[in-house]
Design a protein around this motif. Structure first.
Motif: not given
Length: 526
Positions: A319-324, A387-392
């Motif tokens: 997904r775009l706008y979500k870390a992977f 920092s921590a990976v942000a939510v989508g």
């Protein structure tokens, strides 16, 4: 009469009556900065003042009294001696144009006390003005396609030195090997506005020792990914080079600031960390280490393929706008953009890239920063704290077929007829395929048979060069607007009819060719 005009939200243009007056105002504001003042950009007959907030801009416009003469304290200015061999190709033409002998031209040029007035079209190029110079030299009828670095030239009543090989129409009277722009030095520019330049005639130039080489930071022995395909263009970008306009350096940096910030935020980076800006999709890379990525910006398909997957297994979609995450040997593939134009790929820890003039950004106008990435290039991490990976996040809007841009009138709207100002907002414009990171060129969506430009000027003559801002809408004689983006020049010579609201610039950066564009004027105070 001196006037102060608004230029976009956070800039004010002090309109002076001469270059000498502009230098006086620049000197005054340098020694007596007004509240919120960030940067000064002097030019031929203006001083552009950058402020931190629109409120400070408005306060300056309504309350600042322009001094007729500088109130400087008499601080000694730096004088640079420029050794010059006067054997320029146009020396005889200059002598003929001025009615002087060659020897008299050399004497007048070398005896004048030249002041560094303002920065020009390239980093390290400055326009030099001498109150005691009586020579007025026309530019060449046909500009040269390449002027050698170090060339000393004349144009009008100004002089200048080309810091690098570039096109130019100035009359060349000599050359120097002075280090005008050297990124190994701090500061990189030999000259600055307010300096004095004295040209010293010499028969030959003494070889200047090369600057002590600066060993660039070495990347880690092991990269984190391999670029298999860059698409149309992929470049490194970060937060840019704000505050260097006095050296002739444009801000550069992310074209779509909001999308780039969101990509970095999603992987836990500071928002200005270096990432990849891709044009049109088509980027493909293979991980060589465990990495975390995020894709934002234009609408694209993003898929991941593992080497051990069966041939008939469908690649997984991310997904775009979500870390992977990508594991070693996994490949990320971006399809062509289906909405918007520019895609941003952030790496947790940031991408490692060469730093030039305080930034890793590729400036396509000046050539600063690493060149566009190429197939097979190894990508490294900068290993910056994260920092921590942000939510989508919710994807940001990108243009579909048309956009409406909010614009702020001026500062040169009075150069256009009333009818042209009406046509400016009534016309449906179209993004040209000759647009780039320097500027977006517009043409009428429905061109008329008439050769009369859509936007016509109300006055004749040329506008002296003055400071530019990102979002400025210049109108050249053909009447078709050009809107400056991140890699814009520091100064320009066409009148600016209006400026795009900063919040709408990302829509323009994401507008592919044929996108319809309309404008609507807004009150900057609202």
């Amino acid at each position: 009469m001196t006037r102060i005009k608004r230029f976009s939200l956070n800039y004010a243009l002090v309109d002076c009556n001469s270059l000498q007056h502009a230098l006086s105002v620049h000197a005054h504001l340098t020694e007596h900065p007004t509240p919120g003042q960030i940067e000064l950009i002097p030019a031929a007959q203006t001083v552009l003042v950058h402020f931190a907030t629109p409120q400070q801009t408005e306060s300056f416009i309504t309350s600042f009294t322009v001094p007729e003469h500088s109130e400087t304290t008499g601080t000694q200015t730096t004088t640079r001696i420029i050794e010059t061999v006067y054997t320029g190709e146009d020396l005889n033409d200059v002598a003929n144009a001025t009615g002087l002998s060659v020897e008299e031209v050399i004497t007048k040029h070398s005896s004048a006390s030249w002041q560094v007035a303002f920065a020009g079209f390239a980093p390290g190029f400055f326009y030099l003005h001498a109150p005691d110079n009586t020579m007025d030299v026309p530019r060449r009828a046909t500009p040269r396609t390449s002027v050698p670095a170090g060339s000393v030239g004349l144009a009008g009543q100004l002089s200048g030195i080309y810091p690098r090989s570039s096109p130019g129409g100035w009359q060349l009277i000599g050359h120097t090997n002075a280090p005008l722009w050297d990124l190994t030095q701090n500061p990189p520019a030999l000259l600055e506005p307010g300096n004095t330049v004295q040209f010293k005639p010499v028969r030959e130039l003494v070889e200047i020792p090369a600057s002590a080489s600066v060993t660039p930071p070495q990347p880690p022995e092991k990269g984190v990914a391999r670029l298999d395909a860059p698409g149309l263009q992929t470049v490194y970008q970060d937060g840019g080079r704000d505050g260097l306009s006095h050296w002739g350096v444009s801000p550069s940096g992310f074209a779509d600031i909001a999308a780039a910030h969101e990509a970095n935020r999603l992987v836990g980076n500071a928002v200005t960390v270096t990432l990849l800006e891709n044009l049109g999709g088509g980027l493909k890379l293979t991980a060589t280490d465990d990495i975390v990525l995020a894709v934002t910006g234009a609408q694209v398909s993003a898929t991941v393929t593992s080497p051990d997957e069966a041939d008939d297994k469908t690649p997984r979609t991310v997904r775009l706008y979500k870390a992977f995450a990508l594991k070693p040997s996994e490949t990320l593939q971006l399809g062509p953009t289906t909405g918007g134009l520019r895609t941003y790929l952030a790496l947790r820890g940031g991408f490692e890239a060469p730093v030039e003039a305080g930034s890793t950004s590729r400036d396509t106008l000046s050539g600063l920063g690493a060149p566009p990435l190429t197939t097979g290039q190894t990508l490294y991490t900068a290993n910056l704290p994260a920092s921590a990976v942000a939510v989508g996040a919710r994807p940001l809007d990108v243009p579909s077929e048309s956009i409406t841009l909010r614009v702020i009138a001026g500062p040169r709207d009075d150069w256009f007829t009333t009818e042209s100002l009406e046509k400016f907002t009534a016309t449906s414009w179209q993004v040209s395929d000759s647009s780039d990171r320097i500027g977006v060129r517009l043409t009428p969506e429905n061109p008329r048979d008439s050769t009369t430009p859509v936007l016509q000027r109300s006055r004749e003559g040329e506008l002296p060069s003055e400071g530019m801002v990102t979002g400025a809408i210049q109108v050249p004689p053909n009447g078709e607007p050009v809107i400056f983006l991140s890699d814009r020049p520091v100064t320009g010579g066409y009148p600016v009819i209006a400026s795009v609201h900063p919040a709408d610039l990302r829509l323009l950066a994401q507008a592919p060719p044929t996108t319809r564009v309309t404008f609507t004027f807004i009150d900057p105070a609202s």
